[in-house]
Design a protein around this motif. Structure first.
Motif: not given
Length: 133
Positions: A21, A58-59
């Protein structure tokens, strides 16, 4: 009797997702780089499996992680996610050829690493060291 080590507050997959991320848009990391970042040295393949367990879409920017050869890992077993990865990278401005090769050196993410812990000084030895006889 063996003493069990305390469980990690987060599982392997969650640590992988947290590291991935952090990869900025338009940059790449390798599976091995992510493994090293989370302290799982030599576990590049396991990073790949963790990313495969993500539900799509998906993030987590999973598409920014490629192999150490600077290629998307193309495989029929990816069920098309390799081609999705290619398109997502192109959308971010990273050129990818038809074989999944890309200019890794140019787009490699170089995050700041935490400073290593200082070495113990003679005045303040490590608490586990034995005193001289």
């Amino acid at each position: 009797m063996a003493v069990a080590e305390p469980a990690s507050p987060r599982g392997f997959d969650q640590r992988v997702y947290a590291a991935v991320a952090l990869i900025p848009c338009g940059q790449l990391a390798t599976y091995g780089q992510i493994a090293d970042r989370i302290g799982a040295f030599g576990c590049a393949r396991q990073v790949g499996w963790a990313l495969r367990r993500l539900s799509l879409p998906s993030e987590i920017p999973w598409h920014r992680v490629v192999n150490a050869r600077g290629q998307i890992s193309m495989s029929l077993s990816r069920e098309g996610s390799d081609w999705i990865q290619r398109e997502l990278l192109i959308d971010e401005g990273i050129p990818v050829d038809d074989e999944g090769r890309l200019p890794l050196r140019r787009y490699l993410w170089r995050p700041p690493w935490p400073a290593p812990a200082p070495l113990p000084s003679p005045e303040h030895p490590h608490p586990m060291s034995t005193p001289p006889l």
